[in-house]
Design an enzyme around this catalytic site. Structure first.
Site, short mmCIF file in Angstrom:
data_model
loop_
_atom_site.label_atom_id
_atom_site.label_comp_id
_atom_site.label_asym_id
_atom_site.label_seq_id
_atom_site.Cartn_x
_atom_site.Cartn_y
_atom_site.Cartn_z
N ASN A 1 0.81 -1.22 0.00
CA ASN A 1 0.00 0.00 0.00
C ASN A 1 0.84 1.27 0.00
O ASN A 1 0.31 2.35 0.26
CB ASN A 1 -0.93 0.01 1.21
N ILE B 1 1.17 6.85 0.69
CA ILE B 1 0.48 5.78 1.40
C ILE B 1 -0.97 5.75 0.96
O ILE B 1 -1.61 6.80 0.85
CB ILE B 1 0.55 5.99 2.92
N CYS B 2 -1.47 4.55 0.77
CA CYS B 2 -2.90 4.41 0.51
C CYS B 2 -3.53 3.81 1.75
O CYS B 2 -3.40 2.62 2.02
CB CYS B 2 -3.13 3.50 -0.71
N LEU B 3 -4.18 4.66 2.53
CA LEU B 3 -4.81 4.19 3.76
C LEU B 3 -6.09 4.98 3.95
O LEU B 3 -6.08 6.22 3.87
CB LEU B 3 -3.86 4.41 4.95
#
Lengths: 164, 919
Positions: free
Chosen positions: A91, A98-100
């Site tokens: 991610n 960041i992919c969150l």
């Protein structure tokens, strides 16, 4: 017009600074193991955070540095968080983005720096492989843990090397 | 005559070499015969007429020359009056040589005057000079100066007269005749061509002779000697006894008239022989210079310590009426062109003298400041001096030096520095009311005072100390209190009403521009207000923080139920610093005043139900009587009265003294938000007290709408009476822990009481006490040594103590050992009290208290931001830590070193620190 806008801006950043100072105080008085964060300078809007990889994950015993930037309307908008240490993770892309979800649409004003860092720490052990930024990593995570670990170690750099 | 002299003489004719002695008649010089011409007619070929005439003239001139020179030549011993008689032959010869054809033509031939001058020179060199040189060969001793000069003058005058006499008698009349006659004859010297040619010749002759005289004396030595002689005369004339030369004046001072006469004679004589002139004037200049200095340090110009007047008027009148006449006299003797003294010169001398006086005074200014205000006279002198050019700079630099050398060093106590500073303020106010100088000289002192830790404490506690009730030894020089400040405080103060924006007050009709030499930071202070200077030492906020601590401490310890002085101090400071900043102090003051009221209310409510409800009185009666009721025979220490001050979240308690058998409790109720951090040691207070506390609490909650009290036992004070088998003693102003500790020596109800009437009291060990009281061991030890010091307890061994129920008989060994122990313990207790007595937390305590947080900050910083120097860490701490980080680089370094010992951080050399890997 510009004047009043400025005034509001100042007032807003002042409250952000207050809020951040309070958070800093909380972090210092009740530290969470494996997580620290500290402002870069006196205006407090940019921080550097350090997290250690959770045990029993490929990131065990590794230290990661992150930069956090707070908008003037924090905590009503999420901080911008980037990995400064190169990391191999499904991610996180190669420039550290960041992919969150909690840093995007799931953000809520009740979160704070500690919770964000805790989320990121747990993301290391439990990647969300359904929406990867790094496809190869997502694939290897389940298929070949040994190779995955090797790639993680190959990409990782100690903070001292980063500074140099 | 050596070769080199001859060589030199061939280029630069030396008169003494070519000087001719009187020639005999028989050998006329006929000149040389030129080669190729016949003997006897050397010039025949060129100018027969002139030649014939010339030859004739040469012969005639030679004869006349020989005759005149023989007549004029000087005898070896001048005192011999014997002289050749002037006869007709000589007359003719002189007339021929001086005025007729024999006069030297075109400078080719030597003139008779020149020859005579030379003759004099030679004579002088051969016969007089050796004597003089002997006189001047060595350095002239001071006591011989007069004699040497007078002798020189005598010799020279004698010689000069001898030389002048033939000149005046024989040569000068002829020259005068000639001059008065026709002057058509062209001559070499233009001045001779004028009508006063004779006078000119006379002047020239004298000048030449005197030049020889002057030349033969060592010039420097001569002028020094003369200068000393003049100085000596001046000193004698003015009766100056402390002199620069160190000569002790004669026991019986000479008559000044004689001295003046001697000086006048000498000077006139010197002037006659040509030794006046420039060098004498210069010598006189030196002499007056020294004389001025001597006079200024003389007894005439001593600082006036008694009538406290300036002595400048005396100095001025001396210059005018003493110094000027002397100068005039000397100048007249030396026949200077200008013998009268202009008023401008007098003025410039006055200024010069004033400048010297001022410098002499400024050198001791520090002593004058210390002895203010007895030194008013000296300060007034310096005030006059300040008008002199550059005086202010000199004063500032000199005084700053004195201050840094004598005051601003670790050996001076802060109290002393403050006292001196106050003296400086007062004396400089007299010196220069505008305060520019004060501002300048005080800057280093203020900076230094700011660095001292105890300055603020001393100032504020001195302000709070009354003059009248505390007189005596409290104000010793090394004490903690400044008498000066306290007395300043006692002065009535007017409302100065200093407007902050004085410069913008357009209606101020008394407005004046700032002094031109004022520095940018200069602030006009219209009043000589010492306290104002002290209060502005710090930034307002810093000062107020410090004030809060000390003021709080003071309020808690204050004995005055009206808090008169405290109110006054607060008002005073409000006037100076503005009342908006002192809110916290006002709240503190109101707290203590209000507490008194609340105490009153609560006591009445306690007393009122006493009659009706049985519960309360029961409570109260039970407690104090328990020990006595059970053990009437063995008197126990009992404390019937105690006053305790407690500090609570919002409130506190103080207590008064009630009837001897019943403890009473008074509380101080403090608003915790406004008070500084206070001591908060926790321990068990005696049971009766805690009962009272609970009762008080409930009453308070009833009155104040359920507001909670938090008792701060460590701040309490108590008055108790201890009853022993053989005596009973009163103690006042004990701390709460001391009281609690001695109460613990009372037998517990369940304890079997074996202390019988043999005088053995109850024994407790430190461990027991610790458990029983839940008190900090340090406090226990402090309290124990206090009681040992009071001969109430006796130490059986290092941690077992017992009550001294019966004082042993004097002379028993036990007494002695008790006394020794008591004395030692008392000292110890005093020491310990000094360190623990403050109610407000010190900076070191604060650091210890918050160390964990600070360490967390440092670690977080180093971990996330990488390695950092100490300075940056400290700076970041100041910015980041909520509630402020009142420490500096030193404390941070201390923390870092501690962390280094624990292996958490590592020093990368210099100031740079970083996290230790793997920690």
């Amino acid at each position: 017009m510009a004047l009043s806008a400025n005034g509001r801006g100042n007032g807003a950043s002042a409250t952000v600074a207050q809020r951040l100072q309070k958070e800093l105080m909380d972090i210092m008085t009740k530290p969470t193991p494996g997580i620290t964060a500290f402002p870069d300078d006196e205006n407090m809007t940019v921080w550097t955070a350090t997290i250690t990889g959770p045990d029993e994950t490929p990131y065990e015993n590794l230290v990661f540095k992150l930069s956090m930037e707070f908008a003037p309307n924090y905590p009503y908008s999420p901080p911008t968080v980037l990995y400064k240490t190169p990391i191999y993770h499904p991610n996180v892309d190669f420039s550290g983005r960041i992919c969150l979800d909690v840093l995007k649409d799931k953000w809520s004003a009740i979160y704070n720096i500690t919770t964000v860092l805790l989320s990121l720490q747990s993301l290391l052990g439990e990647p969300n492989n359904s929406s990867p930024l790094n496809g190869q990593a997502a694939e290897l995570w389940d298929k070949d843990p040994v190779e995955y670990k090797r790639l993680v170690l190959a990409r990782h750099k100690e903070p001292e090397d980063l500074d140099a | 005559m050596d070769h080199s002299t001859l060589v030199f003489a061939s280029v630069f004719p030396v008169l003494s070499l070519s000087h001719t002695t009187p020639t005999p008649i028989a050998t006329p010089d006929v000149g040389h015969t030129a080669p190729g011409s016949s003997f006897g007619s050397p010039y025949a070929g060129r100018n027969p007429e002139a030649q014939g005439q010339g030859q004739h003239r040469a012969i005639k001139r030679n004869i006349a020359w020989s005759c005149a020179t023989r007549f004029l030549s000087l005898p070896k011993d001048l005192s011999m009056v014997l002289r050749l008689q002037r006869n007709r032959e000589v007359d003719e010869a002189l007339a021929y040589l001086l005025v007729a054809e024999g006069t030297s033509d075109d400078g080719k031939e030597e003139s008779l005057v020149d020859w005579y001058t030379n003759e004099c020179r030679l004579h002088f060199a051969n016969h007089v000079r050796p004597g003089l040189e002997e006189l001047w060969l060595r350095e002239v001793k001071l006591q011989h100066a007069w004699d040497v000069l007078e002798e020189t003058q005598r010799i020279l005058e004698h010689v000069q007269n001898a030389y002048l006499q033939p000149f005046n008698e024989h040569l000068l009349p002829l020259l005068q005749q000639n001059a008065s006659g026709t002057t058509l004859r062209p001559t070499r010297h233009t001045q001779i061509a004028t009508s006063d040619a004779a006078r000119a010749a006379d002047w020239k002759f004298r000048r030449d002779i005197q030049a020889v005289f002057a030349h033969c004396l060592p010039l420097q030595r001569y002028s020094k000697t003369l200068s000393y002689v003049l100085y000596d005369a001046g000193c004698t004339l003015f009766h100056v006894y402390i002199r620069q030369d160190g000569v002790q004046p004669a026991k019986t001072p000479e008559k000044e008239r004689e001295s003046r006469q001697r000086m006048t004679t000498l000077l006139q004589g010197l002037e006659r022989v040509g030794l006046g002139g420039d060098s004498a004037q210069k010598a006189f200049g030196h002499a007056t210079n020294k004389l001025l200095d001597s006079f200024i340090t003389s007894h005439y110009l001593k600082v006036d310590w008694y009538s406290k007047q300036s002595i400048v008027p005396q100095l001025k009148s001396w210059i005018k009426d003493g110094f000027c006449p002397l100068v005039e006299l000397v100048l007249a003797c030396l026949r200077c062109e200008q013998s009268s003294i202009l008023p401008t010169e007098v003025a410039s001398w006055e200024e010069m003298a004033l400048g010297r006086l001022g410098r002499a005074r400024v050198d001791n200014l520090f002593d004058f400041v210390i002895n203010w205000d007895n030194s008013l006279g000296a300060i007034l002198d310096i005030k006059e001096y300040l008008r002199v050019l550059n005086a202010k700079q000199h004063l500032t630099s000199s005084f700053s030096q004195q201050v840094s050398r004598r005051l601003l060093h670790p050996g001076a106590t802060t109290t002393y520095i403050l006292n001196v500073y106050i003296s400086i303020i007062r004396s400089f106010h007299e010196l220069e009311p505008k305060g520019v100088l004060l501002e300048r000289v005080a800057r280093p002192i203020r900076r230094y005072l700011k660095e001292r830790e105890d300055t603020a404490r001393i100032i504020i506690s001195s302000l709070l100390t009354g003059l009248n009730d505390e007189t005596g030894n409290k104000f010793s020089s090394n004490g903690e209190l400044s008498h000066e400040i306290a007395s300043e405080m006692a002065k009535p103060f007017a409302n100065y009403g200093q407007d902050a924006d004085e410069e913008l007050n357009w209606n101020d009709m008394n407005w004046q521009p700032l002094p031109q030499d004022a520095s940018p930071e200069y602030k006009k202070s219209k009043v000589e207000d010492v306290i104002w200077f002290l209060l502005t030492l710090w930034e307002r906020e810093d000062f107020i923080n410090e004030l809060k601590n000390i003021y709080g401490d003071h309020l808690l310890h204050c004995q005055d139920p009206e808090y008169e002085k405290e109110i006054r101090l607060l008002e005073l400071i409000k006037v100076r610093l503005g009342d908006d900043k002192l809110q916290a102090c006002e709240v503190m003051l109101r707290d203590v005043l209000e507490s008194k009221r609340i105490n009153g209310t609560i006591h009445t409510t306690i007393n009122a139900p006493k009659a009706t409800s049985l519960v309360t009185p029961d409570h109260r009666n039970k407690v104090p009587q328990t020990p006595e009721g059970l053990q009437p025979r063995t008197p126990q220490p009992r404390r019937p009265t105690r006053s305790t001050q407690r500090n609570l979240t919002t409130p506190t308690t103080a207590s008064a003294e009630p009837a001897p058998t019943e403890p009473t409790l008074n509380a101080q109720i403090l608003s915790s938000f406004f008070w500084p951090q206070l001591r908060d040691d926790d321990f068990h207070v005696p049971a009766p007290i805690s009962t009272l506390q609970k009762e008080y609490e409930s009453r308070f909650e009833r009155i104040k709408g359920m507001r909670k009290l938090r008792w701060m036992n460590a701040l309490g004070t108590a008055s108790i009476t201890l009853t022993f088998v053989d005596r009973s003693e009163d103690f006042h102003n004990l701390t709460a822990w001391q009281t609690s500790l001695i109460y613990a020596f009372q037998s517990l109800p369940d304890e079997a009481h074996h202390s019988t009437s043999d005088g053995e009291g109850i024994t407790r060990t430190v461990a027991q006490l610790e458990e029983h009281l839940a008190m900090d061991p340090a406090l226990i030890h402090q309290a124990l040594s206090f009681w040992v010091g009071k001969s109430v307890l006796r130490a059986l061994d290092s941690d077992t103590y017992t009550i001294i129920e019966r004082l042993p008989k004097p002379s028993s060994t036990l007494t002695q050992s008790d006394e020794h122990a008591a004395a030692a313990a008392e000292e110890l207790a005093d020491l310990q009290t000094a360190t623990t007595a403050t109610t407000v937390k010190s900076a070191a305590d604060m650091l210890a208290l918050k160390k964990d947080v600070y360490v967390a900050f440092i670690m977080g910083m180093l971990q996330n931001q990488g390695n950092m120097p100490v300075g940056r860490i400290a700076m970041m701490m100041r910015m980041m830590v909520q509630g402020g980080f009142p420490f500096g680089v030193e404390e941070v370094s201390g923390l870092l070193k501690e962390l280094e010992r624990k292996g958490k951080v590592i020093n990368f050399g210099g100031d740079v620190w970083g996290v230790r890997k793997g920690a």
